[in-house]
Design a protein around this motif. Structure first.
Motif, mmCIF file in Angstrom:
data_model
loop_
_atom_site.group_PDB
_atom_site.id
_atom_site.type_symbol
_atom_site.label_atom_id
_atom_site.label_comp_id
_atom_site.label_asym_id
_atom_site.label_seq_id
_atom_site.Cartn_x
_atom_site.Cartn_y
_atom_site.Cartn_z
ATOM 1 N N ILE A 30 -9.461 0.288 -3.614
ATOM 2 C CA ILE A 30 -8.292 0.972 -3.057
ATOM 3 C C ILE A 30 -7.340 1.312 -4.201
ATOM 4 N N GLU A 31 -6.898 2.566 -4.264
ATOM 5 C CA GLU A 31 -5.898 2.972 -5.258
ATOM 6 C C GLU A 31 -4.519 2.898 -4.620
ATOM 7 N N VAL A 32 -3.611 2.212 -5.326
ATOM 8 C CA VAL A 32 -2.275 1.939 -4.781
ATOM 9 C C VAL A 32 -1.203 2.258 -5.820
ATOM 10 N N GLU A 33 -0.120 2.879 -5.370
ATOM 11 C CA GLU A 33 1.087 3.027 -6.168
ATOM 12 C C GLU A 33 1.972 1.836 -5.818
ATOM 13 N N PRO A 34 2.023 0.814 -6.678
ATOM 14 C CA PRO A 34 2.763 -0.405 -6.314
ATOM 15 C C PRO A 34 4.278 -0.219 -6.368
ATOM 16 N N TYR A 35 4.947 -0.730 -5.336
ATOM 17 C CA TYR A 35 6.405 -0.740 -5.294
ATOM 18 C C TYR A 35 6.960 -2.088 -5.737
ATOM 19 N N GLY A 36 6.214 -3.162 -5.469
ATOM 20 C CA GLY A 36 6.677 -4.488 -5.871
ATOM 21 C C GLY A 36 5.912 -5.582 -5.162
ATOM 22 N N LEU A 37 6.266 -6.812 -5.487
ATOM 23 C CA LEU A 37 5.659 -7.993 -4.892
ATOM 24 C C LEU A 37 6.699 -8.719 -4.052
ATOM 25 N N VAL A 38 6.265 -9.202 -2.890
ATOM 26 C CA VAL A 38 7.176 -9.944 -2.021
ATOM 27 C C VAL A 38 6.487 -11.212 -1.516
ATOM 28 N N GLY A 42 5.036 -17.776 3.252
ATOM 29 C CA GLY A 42 4.189 -18.613 2.412
ATOM 30 C C GLY A 42 3.112 -17.896 1.625
ATOM 31 N N GLY A 43 3.021 -16.582 1.735
ATOM 32 C CA GLY A 43 2.015 -15.813 0.994
ATOM 33 C C GLY A 43 2.669 -14.722 0.175
ATOM 34 N N TRP A 44 1.971 -14.262 -0.863
ATOM 35 C CA TRP A 44 2.465 -13.171 -1.702
ATOM 36 C C TRP A 44 1.732 -11.886 -1.348
ATOM 37 N N TYR A 45 2.489 -10.788 -1.347
ATOM 38 C CA TYR A 45 1.953 -9.486 -0.961
ATOM 39 C C TYR A 45 2.361 -8.419 -1.969
ATOM 40 N N PHE A 61 -0.560 -5.608 0.889
ATOM 41 C CA PHE A 61 -1.864 -6.150 0.548
ATOM 42 C C PHE A 61 -1.681 -7.599 0.121
ATOM 43 N N LYS A 62 -2.357 -8.514 0.795
ATOM 44 C CA LYS A 62 -2.230 -9.932 0.496
ATOM 45 C C LYS A 62 -2.902 -10.229 -0.843
ATOM 46 N N LEU A 63 -2.162 -10.867 -1.757
ATOM 47 C CA LEU A 63 -2.676 -11.124 -3.094
ATOM 48 C C LEU A 63 -3.934 -11.978 -3.092
ATOM 49 N N GLU A 64 -4.055 -12.915 -2.174
ATOM 50 C CA GLU A 64 -5.233 -13.778 -2.176
ATOM 51 C C GLU A 64 -6.508 -13.031 -1.803
ATOM 52 N N ARG A 65 -6.381 -11.807 -1.279
ATOM 53 C CA ARG A 65 -7.555 -10.990 -0.955
ATOM 54 C C ARG A 65 -7.910 -10.011 -2.064
ATOM 55 N N ILE A 66 -7.123 -9.983 -3.151
ATOM 56 C CA ILE A 66 -7.406 -9.096 -4.282
ATOM 57 C C ILE A 66 -8.307 -9.829 -5.256
ATOM 58 N N ALA A 67 -9.521 -9.280 -5.469
ATOM 59 C CA ALA A 67 -10.480 -9.903 -6.389
ATOM 60 C C ALA A 67 -10.254 -9.444 -7.822
ATOM 61 N N ALA A 68 -9.801 -8.190 -8.008
ATOM 62 C CA ALA A 68 -9.574 -7.649 -9.345
ATOM 63 C C ALA A 68 -8.559 -6.521 -9.288
ATOM 64 N N VAL A 69 -7.868 -6.310 -10.418
ATOM 65 C CA VAL A 69 -6.876 -5.238 -10.555
ATOM 66 C C VAL A 69 -7.177 -4.470 -11.821
#
Length: 73
Positions: A30-38, A42-45, A61-69
């Motif tokens: 998935i290609e994403v234009e990131p705005y920030g992390l929140v 209890g989870g990071w997105y 997008f939940k960070l724990e589901r991201i395998a690679a960036v």
């Protein structure tokens, strides 16, 4: 995942995520234009606009589901 995603957000660079989607039960790019992390409940997105989901203005997008960036040019 924090460092490359924070850098991409700060530099306004698109990232390619290797993401394990909960809804489809499979991994996809998935290609994403990131705005920030929140942090939420209890989870990071990662919050951003997905170029892979036209018509959806902002997604999380939940960070724990991201395998690679990968940062794209």
């Amino acid at each position: 995942m924090f460092a490359p995603l924070t850098r991409a957000s700060r530099e306004r660079r698109v990232v390619e995520l290797d993401y394990a989607s909960l809804s489809s039960q499979r991994r996809r790019k998935i290609e994403v234009e990131p705005y920030g992390l929140v942090s939420h409940t209890g989870g990071w997105y990662l919050v951003g606009r997905s170029q892979s989901h036209p018509g959806q203005p902002v997604l999380m997008f939940k960070l724990e589901r991201i395998a690679a960036v990968a940062l794209l040019d």
